[in-house]
Scaffold this active site. Structure first.
Site, PDB file in Angstrom:
ATOM      1  CB  CYS A  43       4.114  11.234  -3.475  1.00 35.69           C
ATOM      2  SG  CYS A  43       2.969   9.676  -4.292  1.00 35.69           S
TER       3      CYS A  43
ATOM      4  CD  GLU B 178       3.315   0.822 -11.704  1.00 38.08           C
ATOM      5  OE1 GLU B 178       3.554   0.991 -12.640  1.00 38.08           O
ATOM      6  OE2 GLU B 178       3.809   1.072 -10.759  1.00 38.08           O
TER       7      GLU B 178
ATOM      8  CB  CYS C 203       2.731  14.215  -0.977  1.00 42.74           C
ATOM      9  SG  CYS C 203       1.501  14.220  -0.082  1.00 42.74           S
TER      10      CYS C 203
ATOM     11  CB  CYS D 218       1.796  -2.791  -1.599  1.00 40.54           C
ATOM     12  SG  CYS D 218       1.694  -1.195  -1.555  1.00 40.54           S
TER      13      CYS D 218
ATOM     14  CB  CYS E 179       6.561   3.677  -0.171  1.00 37.36           C
ATOM     15  SG  CYS E 179       6.216   2.012   0.952  1.00 37.36           S
TER      16      CYS E 179
ATOM     17  CB  CYS F  32      -2.349  10.207  -5.225  1.00 38.99           C
ATOM     18  SG  CYS F  32      -2.934  11.342  -3.955  1.00 38.99           S
TER      19      CYS F  32
HETATM   20  N1  SAH Z   1      -1.992   7.943   0.556  1.00 39.69           N
HETATM   21  C1  SAH Z   1      -1.534   6.867   1.254  1.00 39.69           C
HETATM   22  C2  SAH Z   1      -1.164   6.259   0.805  1.00 39.69           C
HETATM   23  C3  SAH Z   1       0.101   5.685  -0.087  1.00 39.69           C
HETATM   24  S1  SAH Z   1       1.285   5.994  -0.128  1.00 39.69           S
HETATM   25  C4  SAH Z   1      -0.430   7.906   2.573  1.00 39.69           C
HETATM   26  O1  SAH Z   1       0.435   8.637   1.897  1.00 39.69           O
HETATM   27  O2  SAH Z   1       0.479   7.455   3.329  1.00 39.69           O
HETATM   28  C5  SAH Z   1       2.407   4.596   0.943  1.00 39.69           C
HETATM   29  C6  SAH Z   1       3.381   5.643   1.996  1.00 39.69           C
HETATM   30  O3  SAH Z   1       4.604   5.569   1.227  1.00 39.69           O
HETATM   31  C7  SAH Z   1       3.358   6.675   2.561  1.00 39.69           C
HETATM   32  O4  SAH Z   1       3.682   6.765   3.894  1.00 39.69           O
HETATM   33  C8  SAH Z   1       3.995   7.317   1.458  1.00 39.69           C
HETATM   34  O5  SAH Z   1       4.056   9.256   2.392  1.00 39.69           O
HETATM   35  C9  SAH Z   1       5.066   7.228   1.497  1.00 39.69           C
HETATM   36  N2  SAH Z   1       6.015   7.416   0.428  1.00 39.69           N
HETATM   37  C10 SAH Z   1       5.683   7.963  -0.885  1.00 39.69           C
HETATM   38  N3  SAH Z   1       6.463   8.315  -2.115  1.00 39.69           N
HETATM   39  C11 SAH Z   1       7.331   7.921  -1.651  1.00 39.69           C
HETATM   40  C12 SAH Z   1       8.696   7.556  -1.524  1.00 39.69           C
HETATM   41  N4  SAH Z   1       9.400   8.147  -2.741  1.00 39.69           N
HETATM   42  N5  SAH Z   1       9.373   6.449  -0.925  1.00 39.69           N
HETATM   43  C13 SAH Z   1       9.346   6.092  -0.109  1.00 39.69           C
HETATM   44  N6  SAH Z   1       7.995   6.135   0.546  1.00 39.69           N
HETATM   45  C14 SAH Z   1       7.335   7.233   0.479  1.00 39.69           C
HETATM   46 FE1  SF4 Z   2      -1.499  10.773  -2.624  1.00 37.90          FE
HETATM   47 FE2  SF4 Z   2       1.446   9.919  -2.820  1.00 37.90          FE
HETATM   48 FE3  SF4 Z   2       0.628  11.817  -1.160  1.00 37.90          FE
HETATM   49 FE4  SF4 Z   2      -0.549   9.657  -0.432  1.00 37.90          FE
HETATM   50  S1  SF4 Z   2       2.339  10.478  -0.486  1.00 37.90           S
HETATM   51  S2  SF4 Z   2      -1.878  11.009  -0.251  1.00 37.90           S
HETATM   52  S3  SF4 Z   2      -0.565   9.023  -2.607  1.00 37.90           S
HETATM   53  S4  SF4 Z   2       0.537  11.528  -3.416  1.00 37.90           S
END
Ligand code: SAH
Ligand code: SF4
Length: 333
Positions: A108, A80, A105, A94, A323, A101
């Site tokens: 996420c 996406e 986290c 984006c 995000c 991934c």
């Molecule tokens: N893996 C990288 C880049 C992709 S995520 C990273 O983690 O930085 C891009 C951004 O979206 C990151 O700052 C991540 O923490 C944030 N993100 C992930 N899940 C989210 C959510 N549910 N709401 C808002 N931001 C989120």
């Molecule tokens: Fe991976 Fe989501 Fe963590 Fe970014 S925030 S490192 S995309 S699991």
């Protein structure tokens, strides 16, 4: 779309390379027959070996500011990509760097999918070209590219940098290096490598907690890359590049949004060329977003402590295009 290595089919007439780059990245052709500067024979050869087709479905948010594309790749995987259009003629794409991934986290949606594979430079570039073609119909162009879609860009470092080189190429797409941003959870090796690159792109670090206990809970890889090591790497990066680094901090209700936590974030972040970007949490699972008054209070504590901080506008909530919400939901198929 697969165009990497097209140079080899060009033969001795090197100026053809520039003509092809212009056709693909500036004129944004989607059929080699449209490359009218090229002789027929070369067009045919390119058509046989390099596809310009992008297989995507589009979903628009109600306010029209966010568009999500679900792109189907040659192996059947889906990724996406999101286009965010703000009123100031800023068109930000984006992009995803991986299918899924591995870092899991807790907050996420991509993390919950697990890891499938890295994207090739072609597959990263294709996401940008898709929206560049769409915007061209409206007489607009892409102004910014952020690696904040699916995946951890620094765990696919070479392909991410190669895609930036292609999109930065003055003979082709020609987007200035300063218009690219990479967001990382803090992979030290990636920060180190980026420090040595000639490209002056922007670096963003996902912080999300002021202490290792909480950060390790939310971002399991923090055990390998704890806050103090990430900060040390960032300081060394800033010393070399003399560029601002952005720290992203999602505000999650009753998890990381208290006054005490704001004060701890302020202590960590009060540094030259550090900038904190507070992000409203997009609900994807068990956590909830902090209410607006909490977010304001958090930001005020940072500002009063002298920390440079902003709050990021949320795009695309109604289509899971924000995000951390990119996970190939079923309603997109
Ligand atoms: N893996 C990288 C880049 C992709 S995520 C990273 O983690 O930085 C891009 C951004 O979206 C990151 O700052 C991540 O923490 C944030 N993100 C992930 N899940 C989210 C959510 N549910 N709401 C808002 N931001 C989120
Ligand atoms: Fe991976 Fe989501 Fe963590 Fe970014 S925030 S490192 S995309 S699991």
């Amino acid at each position: 779309m697969n165009i990497i290595g097209f140079e080899k089919s060009v033969g001795r007439e090197r100026y053809r390379i520039a003509q092809i780059k212009k056709a693909v990245f500036c004129d944004l052709i989607d059929d080699w027959q449209e490359a009218t500067t090229l002789p027929n024979e070369l067009r045919k050869k390119l058509q046989e070996n390099f596809s310009l087709q992008i297989n995507a479905k589009i979903f628009r948010s109600q306010d029209g500011k966010t568009t999500k594309a679900k792109i189907k790749l040659a192996d059947g995987s889906a990724i996406e990509t999101v286009l965010m259009q703000s009123s100031k003629k800023r068109n930000t794409v984006c992009v995803s760097s991986q299918v899924g991934c591995a870092l899991g986290c807790l907050f996420c949606a991509t993390g919950r999918m697990g890891f499938r594979r890295n994207l090739s430079p072609d597959e990263i570039v294709e996401q940008v070209i898709f929206f560049a073609r769409e915007l061209k119909k409206e007489g607009e162009r892409i102004t910014n590219i952020v690696f904040m879609g699916m995946g951890e860009p620094f765990l696919n470092y070479e392909n991410v940098i190669e895609s930036i080189r292609i999109l930065n190429d003055a003979d082709g797409f020609n987007l200035g290096a300063r218009h690219f941003s990479i967001s990382t959870v803090g992979i030290l090796e990636g920060i180190e490598k980026l420090k040595k690159e000639k490209l002056d792109i922007n670096l963003a670090i996902s912080l999300h907690a002021p202490d290792n206990g909480l950060r390790s809970k939310l971002i399991p890889i923090n055990k390998k890359y704890p806050i103090e090591k990430v900060i040390k790497a960032v300081d060394s990066y800033i010393k070399e590049k003399k560029r601002k680094v952005m720290f992203e901090y999602i505000l999650i209700k009753d998890v990381n949004d208290s006054d005490e936590q704001a004060a701890s974030v302020a202590r960590l972040m009060k540094k030259h060329l550090y900038h904190v970007n507070l992000i409203a949490y997009n609900q994807t699972g068990n956590y909830f977003p902090s209410p607006i008054n909490r977010r304001k209070k958090f930001r005020n504590i940072l500002m009063r402590a002298g920390v440079s901080a902003t709050e990021r506008f949320r795009f695309g909530l109604d289509l899971d295009g924000a995000c951390g919400q990119l996970a190939g939901r079923t309603h997109c198929t």
